[in-house]
Structures are given as C-alpha cells and as structure tokens.
Design an enzyme around this catalytic site. Structure first.
Site, mmCIF file in Angstrom:
data_model
loop_
_atom_site.group_PDB
_atom_site.id
_atom_site.type_symbol
_atom_site.label_atom_id
_atom_site.label_comp_id
_atom_site.label_asym_id
_atom_site.label_seq_id
_atom_site.Cartn_x
_atom_site.Cartn_y
_atom_site.Cartn_z
ATOM 1 N N GLU A 97 0.869 -1.180 0.000
ATOM 2 C CA GLU A 97 0.000 0.000 0.000
ATOM 3 C C GLU A 97 0.901 1.225 0.000
ATOM 4 O O GLU A 97 1.575 1.506 0.996
ATOM 5 C CB GLU A 97 -0.916 -0.037 1.220
ATOM 6 C CG GLU A 97 -1.720 1.223 1.440
ATOM 7 C CD GLU A 97 -2.481 1.682 0.206
ATOM 8 O OE1 GLU A 97 -2.349 2.876 -0.141
ATOM 9 O OE2 GLU A 97 -3.173 0.860 -0.426
ATOM 10 N N CYS A 117 5.179 -2.132 -8.195
ATOM 11 C CA CYS A 117 3.798 -1.720 -7.907
ATOM 12 C C CYS A 117 3.797 -0.487 -6.992
ATOM 13 O O CYS A 117 4.105 0.600 -7.464
ATOM 14 C CB CYS A 117 3.000 -2.888 -7.330
ATOM 15 S SG CYS A 117 1.215 -2.595 -7.363
ATOM 16 N N ARG A 163 -2.036 6.004 -9.852
ATOM 17 C CA ARG A 163 -2.313 4.997 -8.808
ATOM 18 C C ARG A 163 -3.535 4.179 -9.221
ATOM 19 O O ARG A 163 -4.498 4.722 -9.763
ATOM 20 C CB ARG A 163 -2.629 5.670 -7.467
ATOM 21 C CG ARG A 163 -1.467 6.239 -6.756
ATOM 22 C CD ARG A 163 -1.879 6.771 -5.384
ATOM 23 N NE ARG A 163 -2.021 5.664 -4.457
ATOM 24 C CZ ARG A 163 -3.029 5.538 -3.593
ATOM 25 N NH1 ARG A 163 -3.961 6.439 -3.521
ATOM 26 N NH2 ARG A 163 -3.084 4.490 -2.789
ATOM 27 N N HIS A 208 4.037 -7.605 -10.115
ATOM 28 C CA HIS A 208 4.672 -8.265 -8.971
ATOM 29 C C HIS A 208 5.452 -9.511 -9.415
ATOM 30 O O HIS A 208 4.928 -10.625 -9.309
ATOM 31 C CB HIS A 208 3.603 -8.694 -7.962
ATOM 32 C CG HIS A 208 2.910 -7.580 -7.289
ATOM 33 N ND1 HIS A 208 3.320 -7.076 -6.085
ATOM 34 C CD2 HIS A 208 1.819 -6.865 -7.656
ATOM 35 C CE1 HIS A 208 2.515 -6.092 -5.719
ATOM 36 N NE2 HIS A 208 1.598 -5.941 -6.650
ATOM 37 N N GLU A 216 7.640 -10.960 -7.810
ATOM 38 C CA GLU A 216 7.878 -11.772 -6.609
ATOM 39 C C GLU A 216 6.746 -12.766 -6.342
ATOM 40 O O GLU A 216 6.894 -13.663 -5.515
ATOM 41 C CB GLU A 216 8.101 -10.860 -5.386
ATOM 42 C CG GLU A 216 6.859 -10.203 -4.808
ATOM 43 C CD GLU A 216 6.371 -8.970 -5.577
ATOM 44 O OE1 GLU A 216 6.879 -8.680 -6.679
ATOM 45 O OE2 GLU A 216 5.447 -8.304 -5.050
#
Length: 189
Positions: A49, A80, A107, A172, A174
């Site tokens: 976030e 991100c 965003r 992402h 990951e």
C-alpha cells in the site's frame, strides 16, 4: 557477493527475499532503519500500500537517507507501490514520496482489487521464455522524461521502465516462479 535489501516496512517483503535467495552471489537483506541503508548495494521497494509505505518511510526518517543513496547511484527497484514511491509525479494523488524518478504514475491505474489480472509477455532482453506478470490494483506510467527507457508496455500502458540506476515495474514478479526481473535487477548492481 551483492547485498540487496528489501525495504521492510509493509508489503511483499518475504516474497522478494525468497526470490533473491535463489540468485547466485546475492545476499538478501531486510532494510528497516537508516543504518541498514549504508550496508546494501541495491534496494527493492516492494508492492503493498503506497500510502502506508510512504507514511512509514517518513515515520522511520528514511526519506533523506534513501534519496541521498538513490541520487548518488545506488540501484533501486520499485514494484507496484514501489513504483509510486519512486515517481516524481502521481496523476491522481497530491502526495509525493521519494520523487527521484522522472515518471508520471496513475495509482490503481488498472482499477480496483477485482480488476487484478495476470498475463504473460515475451521480453527477449530478459528471458528466452515467456514471463508471467501479476497485476494487483496496479499503477502504470502515463509519461516518462526522455532519459527514461520504456522496457515494457501492456495494453498500451507503460508497466516497466528504467532510468539509469532506477527500475520501476507495475506488476509483482515476486508472486511468480520466474526470476527474470530479479536477475535483471541484480545485474544492475
């Protein structure tokens, strides 16, 4: 041995540490305090976030130490929310965070949580195999300065770009089994 830190305030921390541990000659490291920043060769700002990460960067007095290291050449990769943290401009938010990368980001550009999606792309510069991408309430880049290299677009939107020692991705890596972007970042060091 390259010591790559993961900013460990909020977000996908353990996932990046696990991916880094699979790359030869890379030592993953948690970065939480000012003194940790001087001990690393590169830094990943994870997804999560962006508002919370930005607030915690301020609360932990990390803004100036991070900006100083990044502006003096330390490789940094924002994924991100990390992309938003690096951006100098954010189209739909008055807040700014590190303001080090000459990109203008939207965003939640791809929408809400329910609009999250996965896809695969060919990116021969990084891998001979297709690379899976995971987008979760993902931002994207709407404008880049001339010194920013666009690495990848999805649906016409800029989702990966590089400016000298700075890498930003909307997605992402990951959260997949693919190490292409983690290897690419480690080679920037």
């Amino acid at each position: 041995m390259k010591k790559i830190g993961v900013l460990s305030l909020q977000g996908a921390i353990s996932e990046h540490l696990e991916k880094l541990s699979k790359i030869p000659n890379v030592e993953p490291s948690i970065v939480k305090y000012k003194e940790d920043i001087d001990k690393i060769d590169g830094l990943i700002i994870p997804g999560g976030e962006s508002t919370a990460i930005g607030k915690l960067i301020c609360d932990f007095n990390l803004t100036e130490p991070l900006k100083t290291r990044i502006n003096s050449g330390m490789p940094v990769w924002g994924t991100c929310a990390g992309m938003i943290i690096l951006a100098k401009e954010i189209t739909n938010d008055h807040r700014r965070h590190l303001e080090v990368m000459d990109i203008n980001v939207v965003r939640n550009g791809y929408g809400r949580q329910l609009d999250s999606f996965t896809t695969e792309v060919s990116l021969p510069a990084l891998s001979s195999e297709k690379i899976p991408l995971v987008f979760i309430r993902a931002p994207y880049v709407v404008n880049v300065a001339p010194q920013v290299e666009v690495l990848l677009r999805v649906d016409g939107n800029i989702v990966a770009c590089r400016q000298n020692n700075m890498l930003a991705t909307s997605f992402h890596p990951e959260l997949t089994n693919d190490l292409s972007f983690h290897r690419y970042f480690s080679e920037m060091i």
